[in-house]
Design a protein around this motif. Structure first.
Motif, PDB file in Angstrom:
ATOM      1  N   LEU A  47       0.837  -1.204   0.000  1.00  0.00           N
ATOM      2  CA  LEU A  47       0.000   0.000   0.000  1.00  0.00           C
ATOM      3  C   LEU A  47       0.873   1.256   0.000  1.00  0.00           C
ATOM      4  O   LEU A  47       0.553   2.235  -0.683  1.00  0.00           O
ATOM      5  N   GLY A  48       1.970   1.231   0.740  1.00  0.00           N
ATOM      6  CA  GLY A  48       2.898   2.361   0.713  1.00  0.00           C
ATOM      7  C   GLY A  48       3.481   2.566  -0.672  1.00  0.00           C
ATOM      8  O   GLY A  48       3.599   3.694  -1.160  1.00  0.00           O
ATOM      9  N   THR A  51       0.860   4.099  -2.865  1.00  0.00           N
ATOM     10  CA  THR A  51       0.692   5.519  -2.553  1.00  0.00           C
ATOM     11  C   THR A  51       1.815   6.351  -3.162  1.00  0.00           C
ATOM     12  O   THR A  51       1.568   7.374  -3.805  1.00  0.00           O
ATOM     13  N   VAL A  52       3.049   5.909  -2.965  1.00  0.00           N
ATOM     14  CA  VAL A  52       4.200   6.653  -3.496  1.00  0.00           C
ATOM     15  C   VAL A  52       4.163   6.673  -5.026  1.00  0.00           C
ATOM     16  O   VAL A  52       4.375   7.718  -5.646  1.00  0.00           O
ATOM     17  N   PHE A  54       1.571   6.294  -6.938  1.00  0.00           N
ATOM     18  CA  PHE A  54       0.428   7.108  -7.341  1.00  0.00           C
ATOM     19  C   PHE A  54       0.807   8.583  -7.341  1.00  0.00           C
ATOM     20  O   PHE A  54       0.540   9.307  -8.310  1.00  0.00           O
ATOM     21  N   LEU A  55       1.440   9.024  -6.262  1.00  0.00           N
ATOM     22  CA  LEU A  55       1.863  10.426  -6.186  1.00  0.00           C
ATOM     23  C   LEU A  55       2.886  10.767  -7.267  1.00  0.00           C
ATOM     24  O   LEU A  55       2.809  11.823  -7.902  1.00  0.00           O
ATOM     25  N   MET A 110       3.878   0.190   5.663  1.00  0.00           N
ATOM     26  CA  MET A 110       3.428   1.351   4.893  1.00  0.00           C
ATOM     27  C   MET A 110       4.305   2.564   5.176  1.00  0.00           C
ATOM     28  O   MET A 110       4.729   3.260   4.253  1.00  0.00           O
ATOM     29  N   LEU A 114       6.566   5.180   2.741  1.00  0.00           N
ATOM     30  CA  LEU A 114       6.276   6.610   2.653  1.00  0.00           C
ATOM     31  C   LEU A 114       7.494   7.476   2.964  1.00  0.00           C
ATOM     32  O   LEU A 114       7.558   8.625   2.528  1.00  0.00           O
ATOM     33  N   THR A 142      -2.844   4.789 -13.965  1.00  0.00           N
ATOM     34  CA  THR A 142      -3.458   3.999 -12.896  1.00  0.00           C
ATOM     35  C   THR A 142      -3.069   2.529 -13.020  1.00  0.00           C
ATOM     36  O   THR A 142      -2.710   1.887 -12.024  1.00  0.00           O
TER      37      THR A 142
END
Length: 197
Positions: A47-48, A51-52, A54-55, A110, A114, A142
């Motif tokens: 998930l981390g 997130t990274v 995705f950013l 996670m 991050l 995506t």
């Protein structure tokens, strides 16, 4: 929209499968507690990573402008967290009651991603070079983020699986301690390398 898949896969396999904080800590936790009890930690890493990535994907050009100003702080945070993981790895392998006192948790995995400069630079590299042509294609961005998170799950799971296999062969406490020290030193080295960048 053109992506050099071979060049990207070469980069991704080498950087994702090399020893680093994710792989070493997942292997050490799995060696001590098994894959199943390490899975929440691995899912936190995934998930981390999502997130990274995705950013990095959605703000790739903005990050290139912004990151140099935060990189110097991020590397200290990342190194400190990796040292914390080294401490947890040390405790999980040395305490007799480690199974009850130190558990690989989702939030730890996670948070590692991050604050992990390697993950952030990986994402910036991927989206500013290999996947630069995808920036205008939201669906493909995506899909690429989901693919990178899945790839992370696979590579970290392989390392954790290796830890589970090693567990069965490491009945000698001296060998287990020596191996644990090598894992802790690997994490300390990773923190050192981050600080030297």
């Amino acid at each position: 929209m053109q992506v050099d898949l071979f060049a990207f896969l070469t980069f991704a396999v080498i950087t994702s499968t090399s020893p680093g904080p994710n792989n070493i800590s997942a292997m050490a936790f799995s060696m001590s507690m098994g894959y199943k009890r390490t899975l929440p930690y691995i899912l936190g890493i995934v998930l981390g990573t999502f997130t990274v990535m995705f950013l990095c994907a959605w703000m790739s050009f903005a990050l290139n402008e912004f990151v140099p100003s935060i990189t110097k702080y991020l590397k200290y945070i990342g190194a400190a967290y990796i040292l914390y993981l080294a401490y947890k790895t040390y405790r999980v392998n040395y305490n007799a009651d480690a199974d009850d006192s130190v558990k690989p948790q989702f939030k730890d995995g996670m948070l590692l991603q991050l604050v992990n400069p390697k993950a952030i630079f990986y994402g910036m590299t991927v989206y500013s070079t290999f996947f630069a042509s995808l920036v205008d294609h939201k669906l493909w961005l995506t899909i690429s983020v989901l693919g990178l998170a899945t790839f992370t799950f696979i590579t970290v799971s392989v390392w954790a699986g290796f830890g589970t296999v090693i567990k069965h062969y490491m009945t000698n406490e001296r060998i287990k301690r020596a191996f644990s020290i090598v894992m802790v030193l690997g994490l300390i080295y990773a923190a050192y390398k981050i600080l030297m960048v």
